[in-house]
Write a protein that holds these residues in place. Structure first.
Motif, PDB file in Angstrom:
ATOM      1  N   ALA A   1       0.827  -1.207   0.000  1.00 10.47           N
ATOM      2  CA  ALA A   1       0.000   0.000   0.000  1.00 10.47           C
ATOM      3  C   ALA A   1       0.859   1.255   0.000  1.00 10.47           C
ATOM      4  O   ALA A   1       0.577   2.221  -0.736  1.00 10.47           O
ATOM      5  CB  ALA A   1      -0.932  -0.008   1.207  1.00 10.47           C
ATOM      6  N   LEU A   2       1.934   1.276   0.802  1.00 13.49           N
ATOM      7  CA  LEU A   2       2.815   2.445   0.842  1.00 13.49           C
ATOM      8  C   LEU A   2       3.544   2.632  -0.485  1.00 13.49           C
ATOM      9  O   LEU A   2       3.689   3.769  -0.967  1.00 13.49           O
ATOM     10  CB  LEU A   2       3.810   2.303   1.984  1.00 13.49           C
ATOM     11  CG  LEU A   2       3.238   2.528   3.384  1.00 13.49           C
ATOM     12  CD1 LEU A   2       4.233   2.087   4.448  1.00 13.49           C
ATOM     13  CD2 LEU A   2       2.865   3.991   3.595  1.00 13.49           C
ATOM     14  N   VAL A   3       3.997   1.545  -1.096  1.00 12.91           N
ATOM     15  CA  VAL A   3       4.665   1.650  -2.392  1.00 12.91           C
ATOM     16  C   VAL A   3       3.687   2.157  -3.450  1.00 12.91           C
ATOM     17  O   VAL A   3       4.043   3.008  -4.289  1.00 12.91           O
ATOM     18  CB  VAL A   3       5.268   0.297  -2.805  1.00 12.91           C
ATOM     19  CG1 VAL A   3       5.748   0.334  -4.253  1.00 12.91           C
ATOM     20  CG2 VAL A   3       6.429  -0.071  -1.891  1.00 12.91           C
ATOM     21  N   GLY A   4       2.452   1.666  -3.419  1.00 10.21           N
ATOM     22  CA  GLY A   4       1.448   2.127  -4.374  1.00 10.21           C
ATOM     23  C   GLY A   4       1.144   3.605  -4.220  1.00 10.21           C
ATOM     24  O   GLY A   4       1.069   4.349  -5.215  1.00 10.21           O
ATOM     25  N   ILE A   5       0.968   4.040  -2.983  1.00  7.77           N
ATOM     26  CA  ILE A   5       0.749   5.474  -2.733  1.00  7.77           C
ATOM     27  C   ILE A   5       1.957   6.276  -3.181  1.00  7.77           C
ATOM     28  O   ILE A   5       1.830   7.365  -3.766  1.00  7.77           O
ATOM     29  CB  ILE A   5       0.454   5.710  -1.242  1.00  7.77           C
ATOM     30  CG1 ILE A   5      -0.898   5.105  -0.860  1.00  7.77           C
ATOM     31  CG2 ILE A   5       0.474   7.198  -0.898  1.00  7.77           C
ATOM     32  CD1 ILE A   5      -1.201   5.142   0.623  1.00  7.77           C
TER      33      ILE A   5
ATOM     34  N   LEU B   1      -3.940   8.256   6.530  1.00  5.80           N
ATOM     35  CA  LEU B   1      -3.808   6.917   5.957  1.00  5.80           C
ATOM     36  C   LEU B   1      -2.348   6.491   5.907  1.00  5.80           C
ATOM     37  O   LEU B   1      -2.002   5.353   6.253  1.00  5.80           O
ATOM     38  CB  LEU B   1      -4.414   6.891   4.551  1.00  5.80           C
ATOM     39  CG  LEU B   1      -4.223   5.593   3.758  1.00  5.80           C
ATOM     40  CD1 LEU B   1      -4.886   4.423   4.473  1.00  5.80           C
ATOM     41  CD2 LEU B   1      -4.773   5.739   2.338  1.00  5.80           C
ATOM     42  N   VAL B   2      -1.467   7.396   5.486  1.00  5.73           N
ATOM     43  CA  VAL B   2      -0.036   7.079   5.421  1.00  5.73           C
ATOM     44  C   VAL B   2       0.511   6.769   6.814  1.00  5.73           C
ATOM     45  O   VAL B   2       1.242   5.794   7.010  1.00  5.73           O
ATOM     46  CB  VAL B   2       0.742   8.243   4.778  1.00  5.73           C
ATOM     47  CG1 VAL B   2       2.251   8.025   4.904  1.00  5.73           C
ATOM     48  CG2 VAL B   2       0.356   8.399   3.316  1.00  5.73           C
ATOM     49  N   VAL B   3       0.144   7.584   7.800  1.00  5.63           N
ATOM     50  CA  VAL B   3       0.602   7.352   9.177  1.00  5.63           C
ATOM     51  C   VAL B   3       0.096   6.003   9.681  1.00  5.63           C
ATOM     52  O   VAL B   3       0.843   5.237  10.324  1.00  5.63           O
ATOM     53  CB  VAL B   3       0.133   8.497  10.094  1.00  5.63           C
ATOM     54  CG1 VAL B   3       0.411   8.161  11.554  1.00  5.63           C
ATOM     55  CG2 VAL B   3       0.829   9.802   9.721  1.00  5.63           C
TER      56      VAL B   3
ATOM     57  N   ILE C   1      16.287  18.023   8.077  1.00  4.92           N
ATOM     58  CA  ILE C   1      17.386  17.060   8.154  1.00  4.92           C
ATOM     59  C   ILE C   1      17.707  16.490   6.778  1.00  4.92           C
ATOM     60  O   ILE C   1      18.852  16.273   6.433  1.00  4.92           O
ATOM     61  CB  ILE C   1      17.035  15.936   9.154  1.00  4.92           C
ATOM     62  CG1 ILE C   1      16.888  16.534  10.552  1.00  4.92           C
ATOM     63  CG2 ILE C   1      18.105  14.844   9.138  1.00  4.92           C
ATOM     64  CD1 ILE C   1      16.411  15.543  11.590  1.00  4.92           C
ATOM     65  N   GLY C   2      16.694  16.263   5.975  1.00  8.52           N
ATOM     66  CA  GLY C   2      16.940  15.758   4.631  1.00  8.52           C
ATOM     67  C   GLY C   2      16.915  14.254   4.524  1.00  8.52           C
ATOM     68  O   GLY C   2      17.854  13.654   3.987  1.00  8.52           O
ATOM     69  N   VAL C   3      15.864  13.616   5.041  1.00  5.44           N
ATOM     70  CA  VAL C   3      15.691  12.177   4.865  1.00  5.44           C
ATOM     71  C   VAL C   3      14.357  11.945   4.167  1.00  5.44           C
ATOM     72  O   VAL C   3      13.371  12.626   4.454  1.00  5.44           O
ATOM     73  CB  VAL C   3      15.728  11.418   6.213  1.00  5.44           C
ATOM     74  CG1 VAL C   3      17.106  11.511   6.836  1.00  5.44           C
ATOM     75  CG2 VAL C   3      14.674  11.925   7.182  1.00  5.44           C
ATOM     76  N   PRO C   4      14.302  11.007   3.233  1.00  7.09           N
ATOM     77  CA  PRO C   4      13.052  10.769   2.505  1.00  7.09           C
ATOM     78  C   PRO C   4      12.045   9.981   3.340  1.00  7.09           C
ATOM     79  O   PRO C   4      12.398   9.376   4.360  1.00  7.09           O
ATOM     80  CB  PRO C   4      13.519   9.969   1.286  1.00  7.09           C
ATOM     81  CG  PRO C   4      14.733   9.239   1.775  1.00  7.09           C
ATOM     82  CD  PRO C   4      15.405  10.164   2.746  1.00  7.09           C
ATOM     83  N   LEU C   5      10.805   9.985   2.877  1.00  5.48           N
ATOM     84  CA  LEU C   5       9.759   9.179   3.501  1.00  5.48           C
ATOM     85  C   LEU C   5       9.856   7.769   2.925  1.00  5.48           C
ATOM     86  O   LEU C   5       9.658   7.575   1.718  1.00  5.48           O
ATOM     87  CB  LEU C   5       8.385   9.783   3.215  1.00  5.48           C
ATOM     88  CG  LEU C   5       7.184   9.160   3.928  1.00  5.48           C
ATOM     89  CD1 LEU C   5       7.324   9.268   5.442  1.00  5.48           C
ATOM     90  CD2 LEU C   5       5.890   9.819   3.477  1.00  5.48           C
ATOM     91  N   PRO C   6      10.191   6.765   3.730  1.00  2.00           N
ATOM     92  CA  PRO C   6      10.434   5.416   3.201  1.00  2.00           C
ATOM     93  C   PRO C   6       9.276   4.893   2.367  1.00  2.00           C
ATOM     94  O   PRO C   6       8.101   5.078   2.726  1.00  2.00           O
ATOM     95  CB  PRO C   6      10.625   4.581   4.478  1.00  2.00           C
ATOM     96  CG  PRO C   6      11.069   5.548   5.512  1.00  2.00           C
ATOM     97  CD  PRO C   6      10.358   6.835   5.198  1.00  2.00           C
ATOM     98  N   LEU C   7       9.604   4.273   1.240  1.00  2.00           N
ATOM     99  CA  LEU C   7       8.667   3.627   0.326  1.00  2.00           C
ATOM    100  C   LEU C   7       7.783   4.602  -0.441  1.00  2.00           C
ATOM    101  O   LEU C   7       7.106   4.213  -1.384  1.00  2.00           O
ATOM    102  CB  LEU C   7       7.753   2.627   1.066  1.00  2.00           C
ATOM    103  CG  LEU C   7       8.446   1.519   1.850  1.00  2.00           C
ATOM    104  CD1 LEU C   7       7.421   0.706   2.644  1.00  2.00           C
ATOM    105  CD2 LEU C   7       9.222   0.603   0.917  1.00  2.00           C
ATOM    106  N   VAL C   8       7.787   5.880  -0.059  1.00  2.00           N
ATOM    107  CA  VAL C   8       6.884   6.860  -0.660  1.00  2.00           C
ATOM    108  C   VAL C   8       7.641   7.890  -1.485  1.00  2.00           C
ATOM    109  O   VAL C   8       7.265   8.191  -2.626  1.00  2.00           O
ATOM    110  CB  VAL C   8       6.027   7.558   0.420  1.00  2.00           C
ATOM    111  CG1 VAL C   8       5.086   8.586  -0.207  1.00  2.00           C
ATOM    112  CG2 VAL C   8       5.224   6.535   1.221  1.00  2.00           C
ATOM    113  N   SER C   9       8.716   8.446  -0.929  1.00  2.00           N
ATOM    114  CA  SER C   9       9.477   9.479  -1.635  1.00  2.00           C
ATOM    115  C   SER C   9      10.161   8.902  -2.875  1.00  2.00           C
ATOM    116  O   SER C   9      10.444   7.698  -2.958  1.00  2.00           O
ATOM    117  CB  SER C   9      10.538  10.082  -0.716  1.00  2.00           C
ATOM    118  OG  SER C   9       9.955  10.831   0.322  1.00  2.00           O
TER     119      SER C   9
END
Length: 425
Positions: free
Chosen positions: A42-46, A308-310, A361-369
């Motif tokens: 679901a996170l990868v799809g979003i 939903l993401v949270v 800080i500069g870190v991506p949102l895992p599976l989403v960014s």
């Protein structure tokens, strides 16, 4: 008309069958696997959907096509899926054998950005390497390698962790990896995620509190040194502490990215402006498809979309907590805890930055960014955890049963379709 009984009107009585069914589903040996797989998918799809939306304007201005970043993300996913399937099917014993090899490769890859002509800079960081047709960020794969290595070493030396002598070897290797990442890439954000990963592993192994405090003190001193010696990092922290409304700190300069991220979240309301309708992605919000994609989710899908993401990350955390609690294997416990603190901790930091609760800080949102390296390493780590869940007692047999029933249903449907085609009208 028959009068309703008290039991008929009791909400508890009405929901009792549902609770019983849910408990029955969660008691199945393969439930943890399905939880992890569903949340990850679901996170990868979003992520694919939002990367396309958030990057379309930027890509068009750069190349005349709105699909460059999304196409790269899709290609990275296509390359990741077969590797993830293999990772899911590999038993825990296989992962144990690979631990040192993966660690050596991950550690050695950190020096590649220092090679002239191979290393490139992106987004202010120099931790990238160019392969001609694409770029990779070795530090992302270092997280995966370190999680697996710590699970193997710390899990096997759990009894020795109660003494400083026994604690120094895994801690020394951990600090070596951390130091290489920080020095080679100048990416403090990635180093902080590695710190979380290591602390999760040591905590799950039952490391005494005095040693954890000592480790945290050493790491905090290192982070403080890198912050104090970087004017850029100091500026970010000052901006957070002073506030975005202080004219002395140029609200639309220093705070430009933070302010526009908040504008995006605030303007989305409950249900959002609609998919693709973001205004901030039109050159106002830097890194809209990377570090600040959560702000675009809030703008286009509203509070409901961000919630939903949270919740999906919370479901991912629940699945890994479940695996840690159910497993008796210390290797599985420690490795899963490392992946848990990495993925969920990084998500919490990213969301905190977008909500202006933490400095940029500069870190991506895992599976989403957007980012093929980050998605591939995260998916492989979660696939490894899914393999642990799949190899719980009765897990493989349960999955085989599901696949057999699914294959049977497909065969029946195909036979019925052929029968209808052969039947004269």
């Amino acid at each position: 008309m028959m009068a309703s009984t008290r039991e008929d009107l009791d909400p508890g009585a009405l929901t009792a069958p549902a609770r019983g069914r849910l408990r029955e589903l969660l008691d199945q040996p393969i439930a943890t696997f399905w939880i992890l797989l569903a949340a990850t998918a679901a996170l990868v799809g979003i992520g694919l959907m939002m990367v396309l939306s958030a990057s379309s304007v930027f890509d068009f201005t750069q190349s005349g096509s709105s699909f460059g970043t999304a196409r790269g993300q899709l290609i990275a996913l296509a390359a990741t899926i077969p590797l993830a399937v293999v990772a899911m099917l590999l038993p825990p014993t296989g992962w144990r054998r690979l631990a040192y090899l993966v660690m050596v490769v991950a550690l050695g890859s950190q020096f590649l950005p220092l090679v002239p002509g191979l290393g490139v800079s992106a987004g202010g960081n120099s931790g990238w390497i160019s392969l001609g047709f694409t770029t990779l960020q070795p530090a992302e794969f270092a997280k995966f390698g370190l999680a697996l290595w710590l699970g193997f070493v710390v899990g096997h030396q759990r009894q020795r962790l109660s003494t400083w002598k026994g604690f120094l070897f895994p801690v020394g290797g951990f600090l070596l990896m951390l130091g290489v990442i920080m020095v080679s890439s100048e990416d403090l954000g990635t180093a902080m995620i590695v710190v979380l990963l290591g602390l999760g592993a040591f905590f799950a192994a039952g490391t005494p509190l005095r040693m954890l405090i000592g480790l945290v003190s050493v790491l905090a001193a290192g982070v403080l040194f890198f912050v104090l010696t970087s004017p850029n990092r100091m500026h970010r922290i000052q901006s957070l502490l002073v506030g975005a409304d202080d004219p002395a700190h140029d609200p639309m300069g220093t705070h430009w990215q933070t302010n526009h991220g908040l504008f995006a979240l605030a303007s989305g309301g409950w249900t959002g402006k609609g998919l693709g309708a973001s205004r901030e992605k039109w050159g106002w919000l830097p890194a809209a498809h990377n570090d600040y994609i959560f702000a675009i989710i809030g703008e286009e899908l509203g509070f409901i979309g961000t919630l939903l993401v949270v919740l999906l990350f919370a479901l991912l955390a629940y699945g890994m907590f479940r695996l840690i609690a159910r497993s008796q294997d210390m290797f599985i416990k420690v490795t899963t805890a490392a992946v848990l603190t990495w993925v969920v901790g990084q998500a919490a930091i990213n969301i905190g930055v977008v909500a202006n609760l933490l400095p940029v800080i500069g870190v991506p949102l895992p599976l989403v960014s957007a980012g093929g390296s980050a998605m591939m390493s995260t998916c492989l780590a979660l696939a490894m955890v899914m393999s642990f869940a799949l190899h719980e007692a009765g897990g493989r047999a349960a999955l085989t049963g599901y696949l057999s029933r699914a294959r049977g249903a497909v065969d029946i449907s195909a036979r019925r379709a052929r029968k209808r085609e052969s039947t004269p009208s």
